[in-house]
Design a protein around this motif. Structure first.
Motif, PDB file in Angstrom:
ATOM      1  N   ILE A  20      -2.254  11.723  15.054  1.00  0.00           N
ATOM      2  CA  ILE A  20      -1.694  11.928  13.714  1.00  0.00           C
ATOM      3  C   ILE A  20      -0.415  12.746  13.880  1.00  0.00           C
ATOM      4  O   ILE A  20      -0.435  13.816  14.482  1.00  0.00           O
ATOM      5  CB  ILE A  20      -2.695  12.674  12.807  1.00  0.00           C
ATOM      6  N   TYR A  21       0.689  12.187  13.407  1.00  0.00           N
ATOM      7  CA  TYR A  21       1.958  12.913  13.533  1.00  0.00           C
ATOM      8  C   TYR A  21       1.979  14.126  12.608  1.00  0.00           C
ATOM      9  O   TYR A  21       1.207  14.189  11.643  1.00  0.00           O
ATOM     10  CB  TYR A  21       3.128  11.988  13.203  1.00  0.00           C
ATOM     11  N   ASN A  22       2.859  15.056  12.905  1.00  0.00           N
ATOM     12  CA  ASN A  22       2.933  16.306  12.135  1.00  0.00           C
ATOM     13  C   ASN A  22       3.122  16.060  10.640  1.00  0.00           C
ATOM     14  O   ASN A  22       2.653  16.829   9.810  1.00  0.00           O
ATOM     15  CB  ASN A  22       4.093  17.167  12.639  1.00  0.00           C
ATOM     16  N   LEU A  46       2.966  -5.511  14.561  1.00  0.00           N
ATOM     17  CA  LEU A  46       4.127  -5.369  13.689  1.00  0.00           C
ATOM     18  C   LEU A  46       4.873  -4.076  13.981  1.00  0.00           C
ATOM     19  O   LEU A  46       4.331  -3.158  14.595  1.00  0.00           O
ATOM     20  CB  LEU A  46       3.674  -5.344  12.226  1.00  0.00           C
ATOM     21  N   SER A  47       6.101  -4.007  13.496  1.00  0.00           N
ATOM     22  CA  SER A  47       6.861  -2.768  13.597  1.00  0.00           C
ATOM     23  C   SER A  47       6.089  -1.650  12.880  1.00  0.00           C
ATOM     24  O   SER A  47       5.606  -1.846  11.768  1.00  0.00           O
ATOM     25  CB  SER A  47       8.221  -2.978  12.937  1.00  0.00           C
ATOM     26  N   GLY A  48       5.940  -0.527  13.564  1.00  0.00           N
ATOM     27  CA  GLY A  48       5.213   0.585  12.961  1.00  0.00           C
ATOM     28  C   GLY A  48       3.721   0.543  13.208  1.00  0.00           C
ATOM     29  O   GLY A  48       2.980   1.403  12.733  1.00  0.00           O
ATOM     30  N   ALA A  49       3.249  -0.455  13.989  1.00  0.00           N
ATOM     31  CA  ALA A  49       1.818  -0.588  14.237  1.00  0.00           C
ATOM     32  C   ALA A  49       1.290   0.490  15.181  1.00  0.00           C
ATOM     33  O   ALA A  49       0.096   0.761  15.206  1.00  0.00           O
ATOM     34  CB  ALA A  49       1.519  -1.966  14.809  1.00  0.00           C
ATOM     35  N   GLY A  50       2.183   1.077  15.971  1.00  0.00           N
ATOM     36  CA  GLY A  50       1.759   2.132  16.890  1.00  0.00           C
ATOM     37  C   GLY A  50       1.889   1.778  18.357  1.00  0.00           C
ATOM     38  O   GLY A  50       1.351   2.477  19.210  1.00  0.00           O
ATOM     39  N   LYS A  51       2.646   0.716  18.665  1.00  0.00           N
ATOM     40  CA  LYS A  51       2.782   0.283  20.057  1.00  0.00           C
ATOM     41  C   LYS A  51       3.458   1.345  20.926  1.00  0.00           C
ATOM     42  O   LYS A  51       2.973   1.690  21.999  1.00  0.00           O
ATOM     43  CB  LYS A  51       3.588  -1.033  20.129  1.00  0.00           C
ATOM     44  N   SER A  52       4.589   1.850  20.429  1.00  0.00           N
ATOM     45  CA  SER A  52       5.314   2.866  21.213  1.00  0.00           C
ATOM     46  C   SER A  52       4.462   4.121  21.366  1.00  0.00           C
ATOM     47  O   SER A  52       4.445   4.745  22.431  1.00  0.00           O
ATOM     48  CB  SER A  52       6.626   3.234  20.524  1.00  0.00           C
ATOM     49  N   THR A  53       3.779   4.476  20.294  1.00  0.00           N
ATOM     50  CA  THR A  53       2.933   5.662  20.346  1.00  0.00           C
ATOM     51  C   THR A  53       1.864   5.508  21.422  1.00  0.00           C
ATOM     52  O   THR A  53       1.645   6.412  22.236  1.00  0.00           O
ATOM     53  CB  THR A  53       2.267   5.894  18.977  1.00  0.00           C
ATOM     54  N   LEU A  54       1.218   4.333  21.434  1.00  0.00           N
ATOM     55  CA  LEU A  54       0.163   4.072  22.415  1.00  0.00           C
ATOM     56  C   LEU A  54       0.695   4.243  23.838  1.00  0.00           C
ATOM     57  O   LEU A  54       0.095   4.938  24.664  1.00  0.00           O
ATOM     58  CB  LEU A  54      -0.370   2.649  22.231  1.00  0.00           C
ATOM     59  N   ASP A 180       8.596  -0.397  26.963  1.00  0.00           N
ATOM     60  CA  ASP A 180       8.558  -0.401  25.504  1.00  0.00           C
ATOM     61  C   ASP A 180       9.620  -1.351  24.963  1.00  0.00           C
ATOM     62  O   ASP A 180      10.793  -1.005  24.887  1.00  0.00           O
ATOM     63  CB  ASP A 180       8.789   1.018  24.978  1.00  0.00           C
ATOM     64  N   GLU A 181       9.223  -2.540  24.595  1.00  0.00           N
ATOM     65  CA  GLU A 181      10.142  -3.579  24.132  1.00  0.00           C
ATOM     66  C   GLU A 181      11.371  -3.696  25.032  1.00  0.00           C
ATOM     67  O   GLU A 181      12.494  -3.515  24.579  1.00  0.00           O
ATOM     68  CB  GLU A 181      10.560  -3.307  22.691  1.00  0.00           C
ATOM     69  N   PRO A 182      11.136  -4.008  26.314  1.00  0.00           N
ATOM     70  CA  PRO A 182      12.235  -3.974  27.283  1.00  0.00           C
ATOM     71  C   PRO A 182      13.295  -5.031  27.037  1.00  0.00           C
ATOM     72  O   PRO A 182      14.393  -4.939  27.564  1.00  0.00           O
ATOM     73  CB  PRO A 182      11.530  -4.224  28.617  1.00  0.00           C
ATOM     74  N   LEU A 213       5.666  -5.997  23.223  1.00  0.00           N
ATOM     75  CA  LEU A 213       6.551  -7.111  22.905  1.00  0.00           C
ATOM     76  C   LEU A 213       6.417  -7.489  21.442  1.00  0.00           C
ATOM     77  O   LEU A 213       5.362  -7.303  20.836  1.00  0.00           O
ATOM     78  CB  LEU A 213       6.178  -8.330  23.753  1.00  0.00           C
ATOM     79  N   HIS A 214       7.497  -8.005  20.883  1.00  0.00           N
ATOM     80  CA  HIS A 214       7.418  -8.549  19.537  1.00  0.00           C
ATOM     81  C   HIS A 214       7.144 -10.043  19.566  1.00  0.00           C
ATOM     82  O   HIS A 214       6.621 -10.621  18.628  1.00  0.00           O
ATOM     83  CB  HIS A 214       8.726  -8.282  18.772  1.00  0.00           C
ATOM     84  N   SER A 215       7.513 -10.674  20.703  1.00  0.00           N
ATOM     85  CA  SER A 215       7.425 -12.127  20.775  1.00  0.00           C
ATOM     86  C   SER A 215       6.065 -12.580  21.289  1.00  0.00           C
ATOM     87  O   SER A 215       5.682 -12.332  22.431  1.00  0.00           O
ATOM     88  CB  SER A 215       8.529 -12.657  21.689  1.00  0.00           C
TER      89      SER A 215
HETATM   90  N1  LIG Z   1       8.009  11.347  15.639  1.00  0.00           N
HETATM   91  C1  LIG Z   1       7.354  10.791  14.606  1.00  0.00           C
HETATM   92  N2  LIG Z   1       7.005  11.522  13.537  1.00  0.00           N
HETATM   93  C2  LIG Z   1       6.324  10.980  12.505  1.00  0.00           C
HETATM   94  N3  LIG Z   1       5.931   9.704  12.452  1.00  0.00           N
HETATM   95  C3  LIG Z   1       6.233   8.908  13.489  1.00  0.00           C
HETATM   96  C4  LIG Z   1       6.959   9.405  14.619  1.00  0.00           C
HETATM   97  N4  LIG Z   1       7.115   8.405  15.500  1.00  0.00           N
HETATM   98  C5  LIG Z   1       6.527   7.324  14.942  1.00  0.00           C
HETATM   99  N5  LIG Z   1       5.992   7.624  13.744  1.00  0.00           N
HETATM  100  C6  LIG Z   1       5.237   6.710  12.864  1.00  0.00           C
HETATM  101  O1  LIG Z   1       4.069   6.292  13.541  1.00  0.00           O
HETATM  102  C7  LIG Z   1       3.822   4.911  13.295  1.00  0.00           C
HETATM  103  C8  LIG Z   1       3.772   4.152  14.589  1.00  0.00           C
HETATM  104  O2  LIG Z   1       5.078   4.161  15.170  1.00  0.00           O
HETATM  105  P1  LIG Z   1       5.449   3.437  16.537  1.00  0.00           P
HETATM  106  O3  LIG Z   1       6.826   3.817  16.872  1.00  0.00           O
HETATM  107  O4  LIG Z   1       4.392   3.709  17.538  1.00  0.00           O
HETATM  108  O5  LIG Z   1       5.388   1.910  16.094  1.00  0.00           O
HETATM  109  P2  LIG Z   1       5.785   0.622  16.924  1.00  0.00           P
HETATM  110  O6  LIG Z   1       4.629  -0.294  16.866  1.00  0.00           O
HETATM  111  O7  LIG Z   1       6.301   0.989  18.250  1.00  0.00           O
HETATM  112  O8  LIG Z   1       6.933   0.018  16.037  1.00  0.00           O
HETATM  113  P3  LIG Z   1       8.284  -0.750  16.489  1.00  0.00           P
HETATM  114  O9  LIG Z   1       7.866  -2.150  16.768  1.00  0.00           O
HETATM  115  O10 LIG Z   1       9.152  -0.660  15.287  1.00  0.00           O
HETATM  116  O11 LIG Z   1       8.829  -0.047  17.664  1.00  0.00           O
HETATM  117  C9  LIG Z   1       4.932   4.456  12.354  1.00  0.00           C
HETATM  118  O12 LIG Z   1       4.421   4.490  11.046  1.00  0.00           O
HETATM  119  C10 LIG Z   1       6.014   5.473  12.530  1.00  0.00           C
HETATM  120  O13 LIG Z   1       6.743   5.634  11.332  1.00  0.00           O
END
Ligand SMILES: Nc1ncnc2c1ncn2[C@@H]1O[C@H](COP(=O)(O)OP(=O)(O)OP(=O)(O)O)[C@@H](O)[C@H]1O
Ligand SMILES: [Mg+2]
Lengths: 258, 264
Positions: A20-22, A46-54, A180-182, A213-215
């Motif tokens: 959970i982000y701050n 999808l964008s914002g799904a949490g891939k980069s976070t994972l 991450d989406e190279p 990946l998005h594709s």
């Molecule tokens: N530093 C941050 N502070 C607060 N919320 C964040 C932060 N980074 C990401 N988020 C939120 O966490 C969720 C997941 O983000 P993340 O970047 O992991 O998505 P993603 O799947 O990689 O998307 P994309 O395809 O656009 O890269 C999103 O709702 C994003 O807005």
């Protein structure tokens, strides 16, 4: 080095991982799965799904809120300082924007993958051994960019820059590569060059590769296994043999919220 | 096709009411302030012929005086270079600690910025007066003054540059397991170096000019000679000093402008 890790153990495990982000945004929700050694794993969503976070919880570029991420059977949360840097050094990372130092030469960018093997003062003075310089050259050979070794990074095309970034990761002698989406900012031909390079490292060196990946098409072409995220939850997980395009499309269905 | 009628200017705009009112207010304020400070406009007019005498003398610079002032001019430039270099060297670590994208601890950052703000509020003339008292008359006082003055100014310029860099390379260096210092060396410095050098040269320009004035307070260099010539009413020597200083400042400005254009 890792006495506790045996070949058959997964190289990475997620155990009830929440993030959970701050600001209250839910990044990851109760993620549970294992990644076996040598797998080519593609994460879609999808964008914002949490891939980069994972991806970033694996090398602790992001901290998790609860649960456990294990690399080689060791919880990554325990590391700090030097041991954290040692964890990171066995995990190469590739970024959408390449993240090279544009004003530095290709050689210096590649050598910068080695800094965790050297004391800080040697890094600052640029005192890399002749052997390591040779390795930098070899790493560039593997990504077919030897001719550009003394060029400045910003003189290269996007695809070339991404291959330099891969060469930099190779210098770490990584067991894992996180990408991450190279290919998000590349054209179809350079996309193929970059994905093929990652595939070669996976097959020839046995490096575990995890790519966002998005594709869906590319995912099906390169992956051993595909996992799908939606709103921070793992909603799809299949070996490539069982992947169907219809089921994958389901990952991209939006709930009423978005 | 019909156009809408052009609107009429309001009355006050047509008669420039605002401009007239402001001019009147300004004149009244000027009169009030000259009365309050006791400035005597009559005396200014009466002494205007003195000014003419000065101008006439200054129109004939003492060319042979040049050989005397070459050495102190050289000293002035050295003071400026040394002072700027010392100040900029100290500014680098401080600007790194003051940049919000490098230091997340906002208390540390706040403290550093407070110190920098404090340093910047000290006028250079005050510093010079203090250091002449401490180190005695001579260029040491000048160098220390310029170092502190440059430090305050350059730190702010530096941390503002640092705050505009691309954070991508830092993320990459962090991910390879680099230490903090290595990250700064590999990912921050290459991105800011050119702008740092450019601001260094800019500060040097200012310091060459400032150091002539500082010398006036006894802080070494050409200013000492400037003061002496004025005390002795030797205005043709004064003219020579001003001319020579002008040439030096112009040359330094030109060189540094050129270098900065090449760098950016
Ligand atoms: N530093 C941050 N502070 C607060 N919320 C964040 C932060 N980074 C990401 N988020 C939120 O966490 C969720 C997941 O983000 P993340 O970047 O992991 O998505 P993603 O799947 O990689 O998307 P994309 O395809 O656009 O890269 C999103 O709702 C994003 O807005
Ligand atoms: Mg992302």
């Amino acid at each position: 080095m890792q006495a506790t890790a045996s070949q058959s153990d997964p190289i990475i495990s997620f155990r009830h991982v929440n993030k959970i982000y701050n600001n209250g945004t839910v990044g990851l929700k109760d993620i549970n799965f294992d990644i076996p050694r040598g797998q080519f794993l593609v994460v879609v969503g999808l964008s914002g799904a949490g891939k980069s976070t994972l991806l970033r919880t694996i090398n602790r570029m992001h901290e998790i809120s609860s649960g456990e991420v294990l690399v080689d059977n060791e919880s990554v949360s325990a590391y700090k300082g030097k041991s954290l840097r040692q964890l990171r050094r066995k995990i190469g990372m590739i970024f959408q924007n390449f993240n090279l130092v544009k004003r530095s030469t290709v050689e210096k960018n590649v050598l910068s993958g080695l800094v965790s093997y050297y004391p800080t003062w040697k890094c600052v003075l640029g005192l890399f051994s002749a052997d390591d310089r040779k390795r930098a050259f070899q790493a560039l050979t593997r990504v077919s960019l030897t001719k550009k070794i003394f060029a400045r990074a910003d003189e290269l095309s996007g695809g070339q820059q991404q291959r330099v970034a891969i060469a930099r990761a190779l210098m770490q002698e990584p067991k894992i590569i996180l990408a991450d989406e190279p290919i998000a900012s590349l054209d179809p031909r350079t996309t193929k060059a970059v994905m093929d390079t990652l595939q070669r490292l996976n097959r020839e060196d046995g490096i575990t590769v995890i790519v966002n990946l998005h594709s869906v098409e590319l995912a099906q072409q390169y992956a051993d296994r595909i996992v799908g995220l939606r709103a921070g939850e793992l909603v799809y997980d299949e070996d490539i043999a069982n992947v169907t395009t219809e089921a994958l499309d389901h990952v991209y269905q939006t709930d009423s919220e978005v | 096709m019909s156009y809408p009628e052009m609107p009429q200017r309001p009355w006050s705009q047509r008669h420039h009411v605002r401009a007239i009112v402001w001019t009147l207010v300004l004149i009244i304020l000027l009169a009030l302030s000259s009365w309050a400070t006791g400035a005597d406009f009559g005396m200014f007019l009466a002494n205007l012929d003195q000014f003419t005498v000065l101008l006439v003398q200054m129109a004939h610079p003492a060319w042979d005086y040049l050989s005397v002032i070459i050495q102190p001019l050289y000293e002035t430039i050295q003071m400026a270079i040394l002072g700027t270099t010392i100040g900029a060297a100290f500014a680098i670590p401080f600007s790194i600690l003051a940049a919000h994208n490098l230091v997340s601890n906002k208390y540390l950052r706040g403290l550093i910025r407070f110190v920098l703000d404090l340093v910047r509020t000290l006028p250079d003339l005050l510093l010079a007066a203090i250091f002449v008292a401490v180190f005695g008359i001579g260029s040491t006082a000048g160098v220390v003054t310029l170092a502190i003055f440059s430090f305050g100014m350059v730190s702010k310029l530096f941390y503002e540059v640092i705050e505009t860099i691309d954070m991508g390379p830092l993320e990459a260096m962090k991910s390879v397991g680099a230490s903090k210092i290595t990250i700064i060396w590999y990912a921050v410095l290459p991105q800011v170096l050119n702008q740092f050098v450019s601001y260094f040269l800019y500060t040097l320009e200012i310091n060459v000019r400032a150091s002539t004035v500082l010398g006036y307070l006894g802080a070494g260099g050409i200013g000492v000679y400037l003061q002496r010539s004025l005390d002795q009413f030797n205005y043709s020597a004064t003219a020579m000093i001003i001319l020579a200083t002008l040439v030096v400042v112009m040359v330094i400005d030109g060189v540094s402008n050129h270098l900065r254009r090449v760098l950016l």
